[in-house]
Design a protein around this motif. Structure first.
Motif, PDB file in Angstrom:
ATOM      1  N   ASP A 138     -16.357   5.220   9.010  1.00 27.04           N
ATOM      2  CA  ASP A 138     -15.468   3.642   8.384  1.00 27.04           C
ATOM      3  C   ASP A 138     -16.373   2.877   7.626  1.00 27.04           C
ATOM      4  O   ASP A 138     -17.688   3.108   8.003  1.00 27.04           O
ATOM      5  N   ALA A 139     -16.152   2.741   6.845  1.00 23.24           N
ATOM      6  CA  ALA A 139     -16.288   1.758   5.537  1.00 23.24           C
ATOM      7  C   ALA A 139     -15.734   0.291   5.134  1.00 23.24           C
ATOM      8  O   ALA A 139     -14.609   0.628   5.444  1.00 23.24           O
ATOM      9  N   VAL A 140     -16.077  -0.469   5.770  1.00 19.18           N
ATOM     10  CA  VAL A 140     -15.779  -2.467   5.143  1.00 19.18           C
ATOM     11  C   VAL A 140     -15.696  -2.227   3.212  1.00 19.18           C
ATOM     12  O   VAL A 140     -17.336  -2.456   2.919  1.00 19.18           O
ATOM     13  N   CYS A 141     -14.718  -2.983   2.437  1.00 18.54           N
ATOM     14  CA  CYS A 141     -15.070  -3.315   1.265  1.00 18.54           C
ATOM     15  C   CYS A 141     -14.853  -4.882   1.237  1.00 18.54           C
ATOM     16  O   CYS A 141     -13.513  -4.824   1.877  1.00 18.54           O
ATOM     17  N   THR A 142     -15.369  -5.777   0.269  1.00 18.39           N
ATOM     18  CA  THR A 142     -14.360  -6.884   0.579  1.00 18.39           C
ATOM     19  C   THR A 142     -14.580  -7.588  -0.888  1.00 18.39           C
ATOM     20  O   THR A 142     -16.295  -7.485  -1.908  1.00 18.39           O
ATOM     21  N   THR A 143     -13.110  -8.131  -1.218  1.00 19.05           N
ATOM     22  CA  THR A 143     -13.270  -8.508  -2.581  1.00 19.05           C
ATOM     23  C   THR A 143     -12.654 -10.224  -2.189  1.00 19.05           C
ATOM     24  O   THR A 143     -12.526 -10.572  -1.545  1.00 19.05           O
ATOM     25  N   GLU A 144     -12.522 -10.895  -3.403  1.00 19.04           N
ATOM     26  CA  GLU A 144     -12.419 -12.304  -3.394  1.00 19.04           C
ATOM     27  C   GLU A 144     -11.113 -12.027  -4.298  1.00 19.04           C
ATOM     28  O   GLU A 144     -11.693 -11.634  -5.852  1.00 19.04           O
ATOM     29  N   GLY A 145     -10.010 -12.599  -4.515  1.00 20.49           N
ATOM     30  CA  GLY A 145      -9.149 -13.135  -5.658  1.00 20.49           C
ATOM     31  C   GLY A 145      -8.815 -14.025  -6.112  1.00 20.49           C
ATOM     32  O   GLY A 145      -8.624 -14.915  -4.507  1.00 20.49           O
ATOM     33  N   ARG A 146      -7.567 -14.410  -6.647  1.00 22.25           N
ATOM     34  CA  ARG A 146      -7.673 -16.109  -6.913  1.00 22.25           C
ATOM     35  C   ARG A 146      -6.297 -15.422  -6.418  1.00 22.25           C
ATOM     36  O   ARG A 146      -5.041 -15.512  -7.549  1.00 22.25           O
ATOM     37  N   CYS A 147      -5.873 -15.501  -5.753  1.00 19.64           N
ATOM     38  CA  CYS A 147      -3.701 -15.603  -5.140  1.00 19.64           C
ATOM     39  C   CYS A 147      -3.991 -16.292  -3.173  1.00 19.64           C
ATOM     40  O   CYS A 147      -5.060 -16.673  -3.185  1.00 19.64           O
ATOM     41  N   GLU A 148      -3.120 -16.013  -2.795  1.00 18.45           N
ATOM     42  CA  GLU A 148      -2.455 -16.312  -1.688  1.00 18.45           C
ATOM     43  C   GLU A 148      -2.523 -15.258  -0.792  1.00 18.45           C
ATOM     44  O   GLU A 148      -2.384 -13.980  -1.159  1.00 18.45           O
ATOM     45  N   PRO A 149      -2.602 -14.831   0.852  1.00 15.93           N
ATOM     46  CA  PRO A 149      -3.057 -13.691   1.583  1.00 15.93           C
ATOM     47  C   PRO A 149      -1.676 -13.564   1.343  1.00 15.93           C
ATOM     48  O   PRO A 149      -1.227 -12.009   1.249  1.00 15.93           O
ATOM     49  N   GLN A 150      -0.196 -14.465   0.881  1.00 16.58           N
ATOM     50  CA  GLN A 150       0.919 -13.597   1.090  1.00 16.58           C
ATOM     51  C   GLN A 150       1.253 -12.469   0.047  1.00 16.58           C
ATOM     52  O   GLN A 150       2.069 -11.632  -0.246  1.00 16.58           O
ATOM     53  N   ASP A 151       0.788 -12.980  -1.404  1.00 12.75           N
ATOM     54  CA  ASP A 151       0.437 -11.898  -2.969  1.00 12.75           C
ATOM     55  C   ASP A 151      -0.417 -10.638  -2.066  1.00 12.75           C
ATOM     56  O   ASP A 151       0.637  -9.870  -2.341  1.00 12.75           O
ATOM     57  N   VAL A 152      -1.514 -10.780  -1.169  1.00 11.80           N
ATOM     58  CA  VAL A 152      -2.440  -9.388  -0.883  1.00 11.80           C
ATOM     59  C   VAL A 152      -0.912  -8.655  -0.051  1.00 11.80           C
ATOM     60  O   VAL A 152      -0.884  -7.008  -0.355  1.00 11.80           O
ATOM     61  N   VAL A 153      -0.881  -8.918   1.044  1.00 12.87           N
ATOM     62  CA  VAL A 153       0.938  -8.498   1.520  1.00 12.87           C
ATOM     63  C   VAL A 153       1.379  -7.442   0.786  1.00 12.87           C
ATOM     64  O   VAL A 153       2.101  -6.755   1.105  1.00 12.87           O
ATOM     65  N   ALA A 154       2.334  -8.082  -0.007  1.00 16.87           N
ATOM     66  CA  ALA A 154       3.051  -7.982  -0.797  1.00 16.87           C
ATOM     67  C   ALA A 154       3.418  -6.741  -1.810  1.00 16.87           C
ATOM     68  O   ALA A 154       3.648  -5.568  -1.488  1.00 16.87           O
ATOM     69  N   ASN A 155       1.953  -6.966  -2.004  1.00 14.35           N
ATOM     70  CA  ASN A 155       1.333  -5.798  -3.083  1.00 14.35           C
ATOM     71  C   ASN A 155       0.818  -5.082  -2.239  1.00 14.35           C
ATOM     72  O   ASN A 155       1.450  -3.495  -1.986  1.00 14.35           O
ATOM     73  N   ARG A 156       0.604  -4.882  -0.790  1.00  8.36           N
ATOM     74  CA  ARG A 156       0.229  -3.541  -0.205  1.00  8.36           C
ATOM     75  C   ARG A 156       1.722  -2.810   0.615  1.00  8.36           C
ATOM     76  O   ARG A 156       1.397  -1.809   0.501  1.00  8.36           O
ATOM     77  N   LEU A 157       2.332  -3.730   0.859  1.00  6.53           N
ATOM     78  CA  LEU A 157       3.858  -3.253   0.836  1.00  6.53           C
ATOM     79  C   LEU A 157       4.339  -2.998   0.316  1.00  6.53           C
ATOM     80  O   LEU A 157       6.219  -2.370  -0.045  1.00  6.53           O
ATOM     81  N   ASP A 158       3.735  -2.554  -0.715  1.00 13.82           N
ATOM     82  CA  ASP A 158       4.953  -1.892  -1.938  1.00 13.82           C
ATOM     83  C   ASP A 158       4.150  -1.168  -2.551  1.00 13.82           C
ATOM     84  O   ASP A 158       3.522  -1.090  -3.138  1.00 13.82           O
ATOM     85  N   PRO A 159       5.197   0.206  -1.720  1.00 10.87           N
ATOM     86  CA  PRO A 159       4.307   1.653  -2.290  1.00 10.87           C
ATOM     87  C   PRO A 159       4.487   2.023  -3.580  1.00 10.87           C
ATOM     88  O   PRO A 159       4.168   3.041  -3.529  1.00 10.87           O
ATOM     89  N   TRP A 160       5.734   1.415  -4.082  1.00 13.11           N
ATOM     90  CA  TRP A 160       5.516   1.677  -5.679  1.00 13.11           C
ATOM     91  C   TRP A 160       4.858   1.689  -6.249  1.00 13.11           C
ATOM     92  O   TRP A 160       4.457   2.266  -7.171  1.00 13.11           O
ATOM     93  N   HIS A 161       4.461   0.306  -6.370  1.00 10.38           N
ATOM     94  CA  HIS A 161       2.919   0.535  -7.339  1.00 10.38           C
ATOM     95  C   HIS A 161       1.879   1.083  -8.180  1.00 10.38           C
ATOM     96  O   HIS A 161       0.959   1.020  -8.700  1.00 10.38           O
ATOM     97  N   GLY A 162       1.741   1.618  -6.648  1.00  7.41           N
ATOM     98  CA  GLY A 162       0.143   2.751  -6.345  1.00  7.41           C
ATOM     99  C   GLY A 162       0.869   3.685  -7.930  1.00  7.41           C
ATOM    100  O   GLY A 162      -0.282   4.261  -8.623  1.00  7.41           O
ATOM    101  N   ALA A 163       1.724   4.713  -8.085  1.00  9.98           N
ATOM    102  CA  ALA A 163       2.362   5.102  -8.883  1.00  9.98           C
ATOM    103  C   ALA A 163       2.027   4.485 -10.468  1.00  9.98           C
ATOM    104  O   ALA A 163       1.766   5.526 -11.412  1.00  9.98           O
ATOM    105  N   TRP A 164       2.665   3.577  -9.964  1.00  9.75           N
ATOM    106  CA  TRP A 164       2.757   2.985 -11.628  1.00  9.75           C
ATOM    107  C   TRP A 164       1.359   2.153 -11.863  1.00  9.75           C
ATOM    108  O   TRP A 164       0.870   2.557 -13.401  1.00  9.75           O
ATOM    109  N   PHE A 165       0.070   1.937 -11.419  1.00  7.28           N
ATOM    110  CA  PHE A 165      -0.534   1.238 -11.633  1.00  7.28           C
ATOM    111  C   PHE A 165      -1.973   1.670 -11.740  1.00  7.28           C
ATOM    112  O   PHE A 165      -2.922   1.048 -12.308  1.00  7.28           O
TER     113      PHE A 165
END
Length: 264
Positions: A138-165
């Protein structure tokens, strides 16, 4: 991408109970014999440390005497000693300081903050299913962003964005199945992880959200089947803050049936 599909998945995830539990650190960041660990969650200062026997303690990060930041204090024989005037905390209630429920799942440390979560509290957090600890890394990485938790969840639930970005990491991504509702709420994708320019590892992966601030990618078929990547979005700021910030704590728990993998 299909925004409406992602929005529906986010709505279902947000409605799932968390029991007021928040991921705050990797288990190894709160060490027996080590210094206290501090994290801000929803605008509340939290301090964590371990007793001499390794028991996890957590509570408000502000000393009840004169408000010293306890994350800057020291741990002496398992007791947290304030660096201003020496107030000692053994993890139990004392002088107006009340501990928070804390849980170590072996990879991540969770703290229950009822005033921040505002839900019906639960005894333990919802910990995603992982490979058996004995044969996994196991490995753990921690970062901070200027956003809300829901933005992070929506980003990770979007499987298409990985291929584009992130074409440097993902290629040949195809969504095999989209969520069909609460009883079958997973994105299933075929994707190849790029190792080098000409070397890729094809897998089938599932993306699910077991809680309002957690997304899990699990390899269902292919190399490393059963391995998971957990993304936990912990709010740094309170709900009324006009510039919300979020701590993103990502845990990779990898397993393989290749001989010697766990010794690598």
């Amino acid at each position: 991408a299909r925004p409406a599909l992602i929005a529906d998945a986010l709505k279902r995830a947000s409605a799932r109970p968390s029991g007021n539990w928040f991921v705050v650190a990797a288990s190894r960041e709160v060490r027996t014999g080590g210094p206290p660990f501090g994290r801000t969650v929803g605008g509340a200062e939290v301090v964590l440390w371990r007793s001499a026997a390794g028991e996890l303690h957590a509570g408000p990060g502000i000393c009840p005497h004169l408000g010293a930041p306890l994350r800057e204090s020291r741990v002496v024989c398992g007791t947290l000693v304030c660096h201003w005037h020496g107030l000692a905390l053994d993890g139990g209630p004392f002088a107006g300081w009340e501990p928070y429920p804390a849980y170590d799942d072996g990879v991540l440390v969770w703290v229950r903050l009822d005033a921040v979560g505002g839900e019906e509290p639960t005894r333990r957090p919802v910990v995603p299913r992982r490979p058996a600890a004995g044969g996994a890394l196991d490995a753990v990485c921690t970062t901070e962003g200027r956003c809300e938790p829901q933005d992070v969840v929506a980003n990770r639930l979007d499987p298409w964005h990985g291929a584009w970005f992130h074409p440097y990491s993902f290629v040949d991504l195809t969504v095999i199945r989209a969520p069909r509702g609460e009883d079958d709420d997973a994105f299933v994708v075929d994707v190849s992880f790029r190792v080098t320019r000409r070397c890729v590892v094809p897998v089938r992966a599932e993306f699910t959200a077991p809680g309002p601030r957690t997304v899990v990618m699990r390899i269902a078929e292919g190399e490393g089947a059963g391995s998971v990547v957990e993304t936990h979005a912990t709010p740094l700021t309170g709900g009324a803050d006009e510039r919300p910030r979020t701590t993103v704590i990502e845990a990779v728990v990898a397993a393989s049936d290749r001989p010697g993998f766990a010794l690598a």
